[in-house]
Each structure stands twice: as C-alpha cells, then as structure tokens.
Design an enzyme around this catalytic site. Structure first.
Site, mmCIF file in Angstrom:
data_model
loop_
_atom_site.group_PDB
_atom_site.id
_atom_site.type_symbol
_atom_site.label_atom_id
_atom_site.label_comp_id
_atom_site.label_asym_id
_atom_site.label_seq_id
_atom_site.Cartn_x
_atom_site.Cartn_y
_atom_site.Cartn_z
ATOM 1 N NE ARG A 107 3.493 2.696 -0.416
ATOM 2 C CZ ARG A 107 2.615 1.849 0.105
ATOM 3 N NH1 ARG A 107 1.828 1.159 -0.681
ATOM 4 N NH2 ARG A 107 2.536 1.669 1.411
ATOM 5 C CG PHE A 121 5.149 -9.970 -0.625
ATOM 6 C CD1 PHE A 121 4.117 -9.950 0.313
ATOM 7 C CD2 PHE A 121 5.823 -8.792 -0.898
ATOM 8 C CE1 PHE A 121 3.773 -8.772 0.963
ATOM 9 C CE2 PHE A 121 5.485 -7.606 -0.243
ATOM 10 C CZ PHE A 121 4.461 -7.601 0.690
ATOM 11 C CD GLU A 124 -6.933 -2.999 -0.798
ATOM 12 O OE1 GLU A 124 -6.232 -2.041 -1.150
ATOM 13 O OE2 GLU A 124 -6.962 -3.428 0.379
ATOM 14 C CG ASP A 125 -2.969 -2.841 -2.643
ATOM 15 O OD1 ASP A 125 -3.866 -3.384 -1.948
ATOM 16 O OD2 ASP A 125 -1.898 -2.448 -2.141
ATOM 17 C CG ASP A 174 -3.028 -11.734 0.988
ATOM 18 O OD1 ASP A 174 -2.884 -12.769 0.334
ATOM 19 O OD2 ASP A 174 -2.280 -11.436 1.944
HETATM 20 P P1 IMP Z 1 -5.799 -8.791 3.356
HETATM 21 O O1 IMP Z 1 -6.436 -8.040 4.472
HETATM 22 O O2 IMP Z 1 -4.993 -9.960 3.819
HETATM 23 O O3 IMP Z 1 -6.746 -9.154 2.230
HETATM 24 O O4 IMP Z 1 -4.662 -7.894 2.797
HETATM 25 C C1 IMP Z 1 -4.821 -6.916 1.963
HETATM 26 C C2 IMP Z 1 -3.642 -5.977 2.069
HETATM 27 O O5 IMP Z 1 -2.406 -6.651 2.371
HETATM 28 C C3 IMP Z 1 -3.453 -5.346 0.738
HETATM 29 O O6 IMP Z 1 -4.190 -4.166 0.665
HETATM 30 C C4 IMP Z 1 -1.975 -5.070 0.726
HETATM 31 O O7 IMP Z 1 -1.731 -3.832 1.333
HETATM 32 C C5 IMP Z 1 -1.358 -6.125 1.581
HETATM 33 N N1 IMP Z 1 -0.776 -7.187 0.749
HETATM 34 C C6 IMP Z 1 -1.217 -8.448 0.604
HETATM 35 N N2 IMP Z 1 -0.448 -9.142 -0.250
HETATM 36 C C7 IMP Z 1 0.499 -8.278 -0.659
HETATM 37 C C8 IMP Z 1 1.603 -8.399 -1.581
HETATM 38 O O8 IMP Z 1 1.857 -9.434 -2.210
HETATM 39 N N3 IMP Z 1 2.338 -7.283 -1.751
HETATM 40 C C9 IMP Z 1 2.097 -6.108 -1.126
HETATM 41 N N4 IMP Z 1 1.089 -5.959 -0.256
HETATM 42 C C10 IMP Z 1 0.290 -7.029 -0.032
HETATM 43 MG MG MG Z 2 -3.344 -2.233 0.876
#
Ligand code: IMP
Ligand code: MG
Length: 182
Positions: free
Chosen positions: A169, A156, A103-104, A107
């Site tokens: 990207r 962000f 995963e990237d 969050d």
């Molecule tokens: P979560 O479900 O809140 O953990 O979010 C995960 C997803 O939110 C990641 O896979 C990203 O696609 C997106 N995301 C969260 N923070 C960022 C950020 O700072 N930049 C870009 N995408 C983000």
């Molecule tokens: Mg993502």
C-alpha cells in the site's frame, strides 16, 4: 525514477507518482469547478482509497469534510466474490450533503453498487463517485464513475494505497503485480 522496481523486481510501474499527481490535480480542479459555491463530504472507502483521498482533498478548493466507510468482500486474494459486507459505517450524517465517494478501483462494480445504495438511503443532496482507477472490462454491475483517474486493462495493481494481502500500500507508484511476485 523507478526505485520501487529496483527493490521489488516483480513490480512493474504502470503510473508513476508524477503521473498520478498530475491527474489528481486535474480531478481536484474539475470537482472544484463542478461544486462551485457548495461544500462537499468526501467519503473514503478504507483502506485502499486513503492516499488518493488525502491527495485529492488537497486539490479541492471548496469547503470539504471527510468521512470513511469500510467494506469487506468475501473471498481472498485477487478475486471478489460479489458478496459485500459493511465493516465500518460513516460517523456523520450525510443528509442534505453533497457526497463524493472516493474509491481506489472500480472493478466488477459490486462494492460501489452496494455502497451507492447504502449511501443513497442516507438522503444526501447529491451522490457521486470518484475512483482513481477504472477497469471497465471487468464490470459485472452496470455502474460508472463520475470522476476517474485512469482506465486500466485487466491487470492486478498495487501501490498508492492498493494492496495484495495488505502489502504494497505504501508504494508511491501504481504498479502491476506480475505473476509469481507474491
Ligand atoms: P469490485 O467490487 O469488484 O468493483 O472491487 C472493488 C475492490 O476490489 C476495490 O476497492 C479494491 O479493493 C479491490 N480490487 C480490485 N482490483 C484490484 C487490483 O487490481 N488491485 C488491488 N485491489 C483491487
Ligand atoms: Mg477497495
């Protein structure tokens, strides 16, 4: 070299391509060691993790295959609503395999909590998480990565696969997208 900062003044480099490369090499070496004698399936979460997966895979000295999964979280822009929807499932059977979800960013944790439950149902031999970035201060779901590149504050970020509204990207560095820059 901060060429990205030059062409886009609203972007501030947080991790350079060299820093990312060094860390990805380390994670690849750790995974290679942890799974000695085993094979792994890297399941990339589209689209943000595709650059991380492709670099990580080249630093894993094991029998490795790829698969991809895609999700969308309802809501737009920078806020995740917590509702995750599967838009593309894996193509291969994960039963009995060593699966590493790539995963990237981890969050709030909603996305990976959802994916771990889904992938666990496929009965893998083992299931772990490798995330490039971790924003622990944002966590709502109690989930931790097994491998992570960098822990970051509540900023962000874009680049190296990560987007804001599908942009940025392809930036080679990970950059903070400053307010007013989009
Ligand atoms: P979560 O479900 O809140 O953990 O979010 C995960 C997803 O939110 C990641 O896979 C990203 O696609 C997106 N995301 C969260 N923070 C960022 C950020 O700072 N930049 C870009 N995408 C983000
Ligand atoms: Mg993502």
């Amino acid at each position: 070299m901060t060429s990205t900062a030059k062409t886009a003044p609203a972007l501030k480099v947080l991790f350079s391509r060299d820093q990312i490369h060094s860390r990805v090499v380390e994670i690849g070496a750790q995974i290679t060691k942890d799974y000695t004698g085993e094979s792994v399936v890297l399941v990339g979460v589209l689209k943000g993790a595709c650059l991380f997966l492709s670099d990580l895979a080249r630093n894993i000295d094991l029998d490795a295959s790829f698969d991809f999964i895609a999700v969308s979280s309802y809501g737009s822009g920078k806020m995740s609503s917590g509702e995750v929807k599967l838009t593309k499932d894996v193509d291969t059977s994960l039963q009995g395999k060593n699966v590493i979800v790539v995963e990237d960013i981890l969050d709030t944790g909603f996305t990976l909590t959802y994916l771990m439950k889904l992938l666990q149902a496929a009965q893998p031999k083992s299931l772990k998480i490798a995330t490039l970035l971790d924003k622990p201060s944002r966590r709502i779901q109690p989930i931790q990565p097994d491998y992570f590149g960098f822990k970051i504050p509540d900023e962000f970020v874009v680049g190296y696969g990560m987007d804001f509204a599908e942009k940025y990207r392809n930036l080679p560095d990970i950059c903070i997208l400053q307010e007013g820059g989009h």
